[in-house]
Scaffold this motif. Sequence first.
Motif, short mmCIF file in Angstrom:
data_model
loop_
_atom_site.label_atom_id
_atom_site.label_comp_id
_atom_site.label_asym_id
_atom_site.label_seq_id
_atom_site.Cartn_x
_atom_site.Cartn_y
_atom_site.Cartn_z
N PRO A 236 0.82 -1.22 0.00
CA PRO A 236 0.00 0.00 0.00
C PRO A 236 0.85 1.26 0.00
CG PRO A 236 -0.75 -1.57 1.67
CD PRO A 236 0.56 -2.07 1.16
N THR A 237 0.37 2.26 -0.71
CA THR A 237 0.87 3.64 -0.70
C THR A 237 2.28 3.78 -1.27
OG1 THR A 237 -0.49 4.06 1.26
CG2 THR A 237 1.16 5.71 0.69
N ILE A 238 3.28 3.21 -0.60
CA ILE A 238 4.66 3.45 -1.01
C ILE A 238 5.07 2.58 -2.20
CG2 ILE A 238 5.31 4.13 1.31
CD1 ILE A 238 6.72 1.43 1.62
N GLY A 239 4.37 1.48 -2.43
CA GLY A 239 4.74 0.58 -3.51
C GLY A 239 4.65 1.23 -4.87
N SER A 240 3.56 1.96 -5.11
CA SER A 240 3.39 2.62 -6.41
C SER A 240 4.43 3.70 -6.62
CB SER A 240 1.99 3.21 -6.51
OG SER A 240 1.75 4.13 -5.45
N LEU A 241 4.82 4.40 -5.55
CA LEU A 241 5.84 5.45 -5.66
C LEU A 241 7.20 4.86 -6.04
CD1 LEU A 241 6.68 8.41 -5.30
CD2 LEU A 241 7.06 7.91 -2.87
N ILE A 242 7.57 3.76 -5.40
CA ILE A 242 8.85 3.11 -5.70
C ILE A 242 8.84 2.56 -7.12
CG2 ILE A 242 10.42 1.26 -5.02
CD1 ILE A 242 9.39 1.53 -2.19
N ILE A 275 -4.78 4.02 -11.87
CA ILE A 275 -5.15 2.70 -11.33
C ILE A 275 -5.33 2.76 -9.82
CG2 ILE A 275 -4.32 0.35 -10.98
CD1 ILE A 275 -3.10 0.43 -13.73
N GLY A 276 -4.41 3.43 -9.12
CA GLY A 276 -4.45 3.43 -7.67
C GLY A 276 -5.51 4.33 -7.06
N VAL A 312 3.53 -7.14 1.59
CA VAL A 312 2.50 -7.61 0.67
C VAL A 312 1.30 -8.15 1.43
CG1 VAL A 312 1.99 -9.35 -1.09
CG2 VAL A 312 4.14 -8.08 -1.18
N LEU A 313 1.55 -8.79 2.58
CA LEU A 313 0.49 -9.45 3.32
C LEU A 313 -0.14 -8.58 4.40
CD1 LEU A 313 2.07 -12.99 3.87
CD2 LEU A 313 0.38 -12.31 2.18
N CYS A 314 0.33 -7.34 4.57
CA CYS A 314 -0.12 -6.55 5.71
C CYS A 314 -1.62 -6.29 5.69
CB CYS A 314 0.66 -5.24 5.79
SG CYS A 314 0.30 -4.06 4.47
N VAL A 315 -2.18 -6.01 4.52
CA VAL A 315 -3.63 -5.73 4.45
C VAL A 315 -4.47 -6.97 4.74
CG1 VAL A 315 -5.51 -4.99 2.93
CG2 VAL A 315 -3.36 -3.73 2.96
N PRO A 316 -4.26 -8.11 4.05
CA PRO A 316 -5.09 -9.28 4.38
C PRO A 316 -4.92 -9.76 5.82
CG PRO A 316 -3.38 -9.86 2.79
CD PRO A 316 -3.42 -8.38 2.87
N LEU A 317 -3.70 -9.66 6.37
CA LEU A 317 -3.51 -10.06 7.76
C LEU A 317 -4.30 -9.16 8.71
CD1 LEU A 317 0.31 -10.88 7.77
CD2 LEU A 317 -1.57 -12.50 8.05
#
Length: 354
Positions: A236-242, A275-276, A312-317
């Motif tokens: 989330p958030t920082i992935g698209s920026l990187i 997309i985001g 990657v798993l932070c949201v579903p967890l």
Amino acid sequence: MRSPLLSVTLSLILVCLIGWLLVVGRSLILPFVIALIVWYMINALAHAIRAIPIGHWHLPGFISLTLALLVIFVAATMVLDIVTVNLTQLAQDAPTYQRRLEELFDQVSSHLDLNDPIELKDLLPDSVVPRMVTAGASLVTTLAGSASLVFIYILFLVLEQSTFDRKFERLFATPERAEAAFAMRAEINRSIMHYFSIKTAVSVATGALTSLVLIAIGLPYAALFGFIAFLLNYIPTIGSLIGVIFPSLLAIVYYDSLAPFIAIATGLGLIQFAIGNLIEPRLMGSNLNLSGLVIMLSLAFWGAIWGVVGMVLCVPLTVMIVIVCARFDGARPIAVLLSQTGEIAPRPEDRPDT
């Protein structure tokens, strides 16, 4: 009667103990967690394949499961091969790009008439670019090396999944408790399936569009950057920026002018924004019901424990934690704090009969 302070203390001790176990057992737990994710994807794909009508009948369950297993295995092998080839080539070219970056610093310093010229070693350690690329290549090699263990886990999960429901039901003393547990599991499955199906679709679109833009402009390693954009879109958030920064930085040192850099940064930025911020929120809706602050804290927490996999798993967890806490009176305040609006669904036993 147990005091509230004692309950809070014991809860904090339990959370710290679980966190410590997750960190210490990372090398053992992570392959199994990855296997669970892939197994979950295999079952979801098998369900989708089985739902496709062939005349008046559908494929049997074992055939659809076998096809799903083959599709995911072939796709993972192809992607891993492409990424490995691109990373190997990038590792060979890294010294050239580093020298180019040093030349750019010299040009900037001369244009600004600086008494103390800017040098790359002032901002980054020596040979950091080759080391970063080599680290990425070793990461892919490590993943490939542990793929056999993950595959064994997946194989046993697929072979034994027909007994899971029966074992799960026998964990509970009464049919009512078993029914409530199955209902909670179904709710978790729906939420996670909703999240991963939409997230995977938009991540594939992001990776494909990123590769197409880079191919059109002529930047090398387009497939690698497309895969990176696909993977980072789960963060989330920082992935698209990187995902925008990496190819844009390469464009600076690869081309002699700033026009390709501006085109790549603008094009990829528009893709990530559309997309985001426009497409994904409409598809995702309010199904997750998570606070933005909670997502960022969860990103930092799981990233510190499990690295990129944890991000990657932070949201579903976190979604799982909210759903489970909402089922118990003592933990419902936690679910309320983690939610976006403070509104959480009532327990099935508390809902009025219709």
